[in-house]
Design an enzyme around this catalytic site. Structure first.
Site, PDB file in Angstrom:
ATOM      1  N   CYS A   5      -1.444   2.783   0.530  1.00 49.93           N
ATOM      2  CA  CYS A   5      -1.908   1.667   1.345  1.00 49.93           C
ATOM      3  C   CYS A   5      -1.939   2.085   2.813  1.00 49.93           C
ATOM      4  CB  CYS A   5      -0.994   0.459   1.155  1.00 49.93           C
ATOM      5  SG  CYS A   5      -1.378  -0.918   2.266  1.00 49.93           S
ATOM      6  N   ASP A  48      -0.376   3.691  -4.353  1.00 52.78           N
ATOM      7  CA  ASP A  48      -1.243   3.002  -5.308  1.00 52.78           C
ATOM      8  C   ASP A  48      -1.564   3.992  -6.421  1.00 52.78           C
ATOM      9  OD1 ASP A  48      -1.488   0.600  -3.772  1.00 52.78           O
ATOM     10  OD2 ASP A  48      -2.932   1.612  -2.481  1.00 52.78           O
TER      11      ASP A  48
END
Length: 274
Positions: free
Chosen positions: A181, A188
């Site tokens: 992120c 992620d």
């Protein structure tokens, strides 16, 4: 609006009642300009969002729930920052709606307004949960390859294709996609499927390239568009489609799809990690 101004990484205040203003749009243009994308997009596609924590009250105050799926067109000018999406969906919890259709209409109106384009919305009620699919992305797994690598920032020079040989058609998959992120730095995790027609892409180089996103910061949609463009430019396929399914965070998973040729929408089936 800049991601730094979004709710990400800030103390969370949960709304007591439905509040459409919680949605925080982020223009796609900034990230696309960094990739050299001008007004004419070299792809089309959809971002598929699945929301597993949607609940509201019926007219008599009894809680209702559904799994929601949002189909956001890639040509929309904005994406919605994921934490703001979570907070927006959470604001439904203590608000009364007359019907499932009323909830769907409100979701479609609000998310379409935030994205700047018409967004399709599907709601699956509990009595249909058994129909929801789970399956892995179809294709030849690149993860079977035993290789060395030490590149953890995106490097398109890792990509190559046999331009002097006859074109092939392949579908390749990997579960080793990881990005981070850009606001919080949280990892992620995702799986990616690459279908193409053209010069055969070197499998080891492609896997190293996918792994090279491991320390990269970027939103899901931006990462998939970068993968698409790097493969398109380095390997020059005649046809290309890239589909990623990211694991869930905050009750949401995001699954971007990009292609440069007409084909049906990919199945929205959860992978085991989702």
């Amino acid at each position: 609006m800049n991601p730094e101004h979004s709710p990400l990484g800030k103390a969370t205040v949960y709304a007591a009642q439905y509040d459409a203003s919680l949605l925080f749009p982020i223009p796609r243009a900034g990230a696309r300009e960094q990739l050299g994308i001008a007004a004419a997009l070299p792809f089309f596609g959809t971002d598929i969002w699945n929301a597993y924590e949607l609940s509201w009250l019926n007219a008599r105050g009894k809680p209702q729930l559904a799994v929601a799926t949002f189909y956001v067109p890639a040509e929309s000018p904005n994406i919605v920052e994921s934490k703001s999406f979570k907070l927006y969906l959470g604001s439904f919890a203590q608000s009364k709606f007359d019907s499932v259709d009323a909830v769907r209409d409100v979701l479609k109106r609000d998310v379409s307004a935030a994205c700047g384009a018409s967004v399709s919305v599907q709601l699956v009620s509990p009595h249909d949960f058994g129909k929801l699919q789970m399956e892995e992305l179809d294709g030849l797994s690149l993860d079977r390859l035993d290789l060395d690598t030490d590149v953890y920032e995106p490097d398109p020079s890792l990509l190559s294709a046999a331009a002097d040989e006859a074109p092939v058609e392949e579908t390749l998959v990997s579960d080793l996609l990881r990005s981070n992120c850009p606001v919080t730095g949280q990892p992620d995790w995702g799986s990616v499927q690459i279908h193409y027609v053209g010069p055969q892409i070197d499998h080891a180089g492609l896997l190293r390239y996918i792994i090279s996103f491991r320390n990269h910061t970027g939103f899901h949609e931006q990462c998939v568009e970068r993968i698409f463009l790097d493969i398109l430019q380095a390997c020059k396929p005649l046809k290309l489609a890239v589909y990623a399914r990211y694991t869930r965070r905050g009750g949401l998973d995001i699954n971007p799809f990009r292609t440069n040729y007409n084909q049906s929408m990919p199945d929205n089936a959860r992978t085991a990690r989702q």
